[in-house]
Design a protein around this motif. Structure first.
Motif, short mmCIF file in Angstrom:
data_model
loop_
_atom_site.label_atom_id
_atom_site.label_comp_id
_atom_site.label_asym_id
_atom_site.label_seq_id
_atom_site.Cartn_x
_atom_site.Cartn_y
_atom_site.Cartn_z
N GLU A 97 0.80 -1.22 0.00
CA GLU A 97 0.00 0.00 0.00
C GLU A 97 0.83 1.27 0.00
OE1 GLU A 97 -3.37 -1.33 -0.86
OE2 GLU A 97 -3.18 0.77 -0.28
N THR A 98 2.15 1.11 0.01
CA THR A 98 2.96 2.33 0.01
C THR A 98 2.60 3.15 -1.22
OG1 THR A 98 4.71 1.12 -1.06
CG2 THR A 98 4.93 1.45 1.30
N LEU A 99 2.67 4.44 -1.07
CA LEU A 99 2.13 5.31 -2.10
C LEU A 99 2.94 5.27 -3.39
CD1 LEU A 99 1.37 8.21 0.32
CD2 LEU A 99 -0.30 6.85 -0.90
N TYR A 100 4.21 5.07 -3.25
CA TYR A 100 5.06 5.10 -4.44
C TYR A 100 5.89 3.84 -4.51
CZ TYR A 100 3.23 9.63 -4.63
OH TYR A 100 2.34 10.65 -4.69
N GLU A 101 5.17 2.79 -4.63
CA GLU A 101 5.80 1.48 -4.62
C GLU A 101 6.87 1.40 -5.71
OE1 GLU A 101 4.32 -3.12 -4.84
OE2 GLU A 101 3.13 -1.52 -5.67
N GLY A 102 8.03 0.98 -5.34
CA GLY A 102 9.08 0.75 -6.32
C GLY A 102 9.79 1.99 -6.76
N LYS A 103 9.32 3.13 -6.34
CA LYS A 103 9.94 4.36 -6.82
C LYS A 103 11.32 4.55 -6.20
CE LYS A 103 8.65 9.12 -7.50
NZ LYS A 103 7.60 10.08 -7.27
N GLU A 104 11.37 4.27 -4.89
CA GLU A 104 12.67 4.33 -4.24
C GLU A 104 13.23 2.92 -4.14
OE1 GLU A 104 10.13 6.06 -2.56
OE2 GLU A 104 10.77 8.06 -3.15
N SER A 105 14.30 2.68 -4.85
CA SER A 105 14.86 1.34 -4.82
C SER A 105 15.69 1.12 -3.56
CB SER A 105 15.71 1.11 -6.06
OG SER A 105 16.64 2.17 -6.17
N ASP A 106 16.16 2.21 -2.97
CA ASP A 106 16.96 2.13 -1.77
C ASP A 106 16.08 1.68 -0.60
OD1 ASP A 106 18.50 2.49 0.38
OD2 ASP A 106 18.82 4.65 0.12
N PRO A 107 16.39 0.56 0.05
CA PRO A 107 15.51 0.07 1.14
C PRO A 107 15.39 1.09 2.27
CG PRO A 107 17.17 -1.57 0.55
CD PRO A 107 17.50 -0.34 -0.20
N GLU A 108 16.47 1.80 2.54
CA GLU A 108 16.43 2.78 3.62
C GLU A 108 15.45 3.91 3.26
OE1 GLU A 108 19.48 5.73 5.94
OE2 GLU A 108 20.31 4.05 4.82
N GLN A 109 15.52 4.31 1.99
CA GLN A 109 14.63 5.36 1.50
C GLN A 109 13.17 4.89 1.53
OE1 GLN A 109 13.88 8.99 0.56
NE2 GLN A 109 16.02 8.42 0.52
N THR A 110 12.98 3.64 1.15
CA THR A 110 11.63 3.07 1.15
C THR A 110 11.06 3.04 2.57
OG1 THR A 110 12.28 1.69 -0.70
CG2 THR A 110 10.26 1.06 0.44
N THR A 111 11.89 2.67 3.51
CA THR A 111 11.45 2.63 4.90
C THR A 111 11.09 4.02 5.39
OG1 THR A 111 12.98 0.82 5.23
CG2 THR A 111 12.10 1.85 7.22
N LEU A 112 11.94 4.97 5.02
CA LEU A 112 11.70 6.36 5.43
C LEU A 112 10.38 6.87 4.85
CD1 LEU A 112 12.72 8.95 6.79
CD2 LEU A 112 13.98 9.47 4.71
N ARG A 113 10.15 6.59 3.58
CA ARG A 113 8.91 7.03 2.93
C ARG A 113 7.70 6.38 3.60
NH1 ARG A 113 7.17 10.19 1.13
NH2 ARG A 113 6.34 9.89 -0.95
N HIS A 114 7.90 5.10 3.91
CA HIS A 114 6.80 4.37 4.55
C HIS A 114 6.47 5.00 5.90
CE1 HIS A 114 4.25 0.87 4.77
NE2 HIS A 114 4.57 0.77 6.05
N GLU A 115 7.50 5.36 6.62
CA GLU A 115 7.33 5.97 7.94
C GLU A 115 6.66 7.34 7.80
OE1 GLU A 115 10.17 7.63 11.45
OE2 GLU A 115 10.95 5.99 10.23
N GLU A 116 7.10 8.08 6.80
CA GLU A 116 6.51 9.41 6.57
C GLU A 116 5.02 9.29 6.26
OE1 GLU A 116 10.38 11.75 4.67
OE2 GLU A 116 8.92 10.81 3.35
N GLN A 117 4.70 8.31 5.42
CA GLN A 117 3.29 8.16 5.03
C GLN A 117 2.42 7.73 6.20
OE1 GLN A 117 3.95 5.53 1.79
NE2 GLN A 117 4.87 7.16 0.56
N LEU A 118 3.00 6.91 7.05
CA LEU A 118 2.28 6.48 8.25
C LEU A 118 2.04 7.67 9.17
CD1 LEU A 118 1.27 3.81 9.52
CD2 LEU A 118 3.42 3.72 10.79
N LEU A 119 3.09 8.47 9.36
CA LEU A 119 2.96 9.67 10.19
C LEU A 119 1.94 10.64 9.59
CD1 LEU A 119 6.69 10.40 11.09
CD2 LEU A 119 4.86 9.91 12.71
N LEU A 120 1.98 10.75 8.27
CA LEU A 120 1.05 11.66 7.60
C LEU A 120 -0.39 11.21 7.84
CD1 LEU A 120 0.59 14.08 5.68
CD2 LEU A 120 0.72 12.48 3.77
N ARG A 121 -0.64 9.92 7.69
CA ARG A 121 -2.01 9.41 7.92
C ARG A 121 -2.46 9.71 9.34
NH1 ARG A 121 -0.97 4.47 5.04
NH2 ARG A 121 -0.80 3.35 7.00
#
Lengths: 187, 517
Positions: A97-121
């Motif tokens: 359900e991440t908003l930009y699946e596959g956009k960030e290939s860097d796992p660290e970046q993906t985790t960060l984005r995931h965390e941001e989206q969770l915080l945003l929700r």
């Protein structure tokens, strides 16, 4: 006695009006707890179907109706989690359900984005109904401030101020998540 | 060129969001992620909204069909049967019926009281009349003279003084001298706000928007409800609602936007709230309206319109922005002339404004001012000048300017720059113009100014009030309202007389207020 609504007037029924008023705040509160949008959509429908079946709702004032809807939404979410636990749902669903699946290939970046989206929700769920409505009209319906002002019958200046303040509030999530680790090396 | 990662500011928030969305792939900007995420979330939400609505309506239709087939042979309700949507509505009607019964009893009681009062009044007048006759019989004053003196023209009752403040949860009347609450009327309508307040005929008329769109009339003395009129939601724009209001003689005029994007006008009896007429006006996106004795003037996204009070078009002046969207202020009618300001707002965030005057009877343009940079939201007209403030985005030195133009020919008389933007019409009294400058991220620039209306020379300035809401001045007191408080300043020197900060609800970012001195 005419018991069937004319289909053309269905969307003017009390339940449809109730939905029109409160769909956003109920959806945001559900989505805060249930990351899957498909499931959030189903739960939103369940809440308003429960409203349709309710004996008590029509006897409540409007504030109490919203409180009732919130309570039912929360209970539906709890039921959902119970079902998920029993069914051992695929844990990757949330990641999908991440908003930009596959956009960030860097796992660290993906985790960060995931965390941001969770915080945003979470942060969105704490906004007032008016703030949510402005965000929905701006980002969902694509209206500009002058159009939102007309829709909400406020001054354009008030909408601009409300929108910019809300965005600055939400922006802090991203600034904290991205910039704090680099503060002067003091951390 | 947009700045790198600066804060969102009201003046250019539209353009900033557009620009950030275009920069989605620039991962160095935290705001691009925010805009991306919001667009994604709310885009999905709108999709969910529409799908669930459709599914819900299908289920309602299915349910109604099942109920029809199961109840057609026998209409009586079986024990244990689930309540239906129809019952839901029926219960509402029953509740309304109950309220109606209570209302009828109250109305009867009021009627009885009114009859007693009328008897007493007539009796008193008869006694006074006979007393007057007996007093004057020796001076040969004819009776007809006394009765003719009593036949003075009926004048509307004077509205009780007060600061009338409407916000999200309630409407209040405050004492003009102390700021103390005289009465509070609670708005039991979710998400509602008071879009406009008109104190007239000792009544406080309210345009209420929110989950219901209503016109409400309160007794100005007591704050008690006189009547309310709900505009049918089926006739309104489903995206939201808007409502403007005007009071003329014994009628209230309310304009709202419909689903098909045109305006609808309701004419209500000012005393009872009863709908007298309803007119469809072929006008898109109403900016504002003003009602005179015989004409309704409307500014819209494509020009200026004049209708008679039966909804018939008298004239229209079609206008368009100069390379951008046209945003007009509400019309101001004074001495046979309609004044309005026309701002062009362009996609790149730039805007400019011209002031224009039109013949109120024919719509013919009388004059048009030179263009100035920035956008205006409203103006104030006196018998000598037209005053308006400008909000100018993307300026670090001066975001606002107050202008005075000659009311006869549209020539500029003076201008005065402010650091903050001027988002509301100024207030004028006794040769002084009062205006407020607003700068959300620079509180020192949030100032209220007083200046000589003829020359623009400053008299005083007062800080601590961050407002884009119009100021009001009455009986030597200047009233201002920001998101948190209502303020009363001495108009002569700007010193604070009182400040009222309610616990919650009023005022707010969506409040309005009016003052009767």
């Amino acid at each position: 006695m005419q018991l069937v609504h004319d289909p053309s007037t269905l969307d003017q029924s009390p339940i449809a009006e109730l939905y029109q008023r409160h769909w956003l705040i109920i959806l945001v509160s559900i989505h805060q707890l249930v990351p899957s949008r498909e499931d959030a959509e189903d739960l939103l429908l369940e809440v308003f179907l429960a409203a349709l079946e309710s004996d008590i709702l029509s006897t409540l004032g409007e504030k109490q109706q919203l409180a009732w809807l919130r309570r039912v939404a929360r209970n539906k979410c709890v039921d959902y989690f119970r079902r998920m636990t029993r069914q051992r749902a695929v844990p990757l669903e949330e990641a999908a359900e991440t908003l930009y699946e596959g956009k960030e290939s860097d796992p660290e970046q993906t985790t960060l984005r995931h965390e941001e989206q969770l915080l945003l929700r979470n942060r969105l769920a704490s906004l007032t109904e008016v703030q949510q409505q402005v965000l929905s009209l701006r980002f969902g319906d694509g209206l500009r401030c002058e159009e939102i002002a007309r829709v909400m019958n406020r001054t354009e200046g008030a909408i601009r101020t409300l929108l910019s303040r809300t965005l600055n509030l939400l922006r802090s999530i991203y600034i904290q998540a991205r910039e704090e680790p680099y503060h002067d090396g003091s951390r | 060129m947009m700045g790198h990662d600066e804060e969102f500011v009201p003046e250019r928030v539209n353009e900033r969001v557009d620009w950030l969305f275009e920069q989605q792939h620039d991962s160095t900007l935290s705001k691009t992620y925010l805009v991306e995420d919001l667009q994604s979330i709310y885009g999905e939400y709108v999709g969910i909204r529409d799908r669930v609505r459709e599914r819900l309506i299908e289920r309602i239709a299915d349910k109604a069909t099942i109920q029809q087939s199961s109840t057609e042979p026998k209409a009586s309700k079986k024990r244990g049967e689930r309540p239906s949507l129809i019952n839901f509505e029926k219960r509402k009607h029953q509740m309304r019926g109950l309220n109606l019964y209570t209302e009828q009893r109250l109305q009867r009681l009021e009627l009885a009281t009114a009859v007693c009062f009328a008897v007493l009044l007539v009796g008193s007048m008869a006694w006074l009349s006979s007393l007057a006759r007996s007093l004057h019989k020796n001076t040969a004053l004819p009776n007809s003279s006394l009765s003719s003196k009593m036949q003075v023209p009926v004048t509307p009752p004077k509205t009780t003084s007060g600061v009338y403040v409407g916000g999200k949860k309630s409407v209040m009347r405050l004492n003009t001298q102390t700021g103390e609450i005289i009465w509070t009327y609670s708005l039991d309508i979710p998400n509602s706000s008071v879009a406009k307040i008109i104190p007239a005929n000792n009544t406080t008329y309210l345009a209420i928007v929110g989950d219901k769109t209503m016109v409400v009339a309160l007794d100005a003395d007591s704050g008690k409800l006189r009547w309310s009129y709900q505009i049918p939601s089926t006739q309104l724009n489903t995206l939201g609602n808007s409502l403007d209001l005007g009071v003329q003689d014994s009628s209230v005029y309310a304009s709202a936007m419909t689903n098909n994007g045109t305006a609808i006008l309701y004419k209500l009896d000012a005393t009872s709230g009863k709908q007298l007429a309803q007119f469809s006006l072929n006008v898109p996106s109403v900016s504002g309206m003003e009602v005179t004795k015989d004409t309704l003037y409307i500014t819209a996204s494509d020009g200026l319109y004049a209708f008679d009070l039966n909804g018939n078009l008298r004239w229209q002046m079609k206008m368009a922005g100069d390379g951008g969207a046209l945003v007009m202020t509400r019309p101001h009618v004074s001495d046979g002339t309609v004044f309005t300001a026309l701002s062009t707002v362009r996609g790149d965030g730039s805007s400019d404004t011209v002031l224009a005057a039109f013949d109120a009877n024919t719509g013919q343009k009388r004059w048009q001012s030179q263009s100035v940079s920035g956008q205006t939201f409203d103006l104030t007209v006196t018998d000598k000048a037209v005053y308006f403030g400008i909000a100018r985005p993307d300026q670090t030195k001066s975001r606002g300017t107050l202008y005075a133009y000659d009311v006869q020919n549209g020539k500029q008389i003076w201008e005065s720059d402010t650091v903050g933007a001027i988002e509301a019409a100024p207030a004028i009294a006794d040769g002084v113009v009062y205006y407020a400058a607003y700068f959300p991220t620079f509180p020192d620039a949030n100032l209220v100014f007083a200046a000589d209306a003829t020359t623009g020379v400053g008299k005083w300035q007062q800080g601590g009030i961050a407002t884009g809401t119009p100021l009001r001045v009455s009986n030597g007191v200047l009233y201002a309202m920001d998101e948190h408080s209502v303020y009363a300043l001495k108009a002569s020197d700007g010193n604070l007389m009182w400040k009222f900060t309610p616990k919650d609800g009023v005022p707010s970012d969506q409040a309005s207020f009016e003052v009767v001195g």
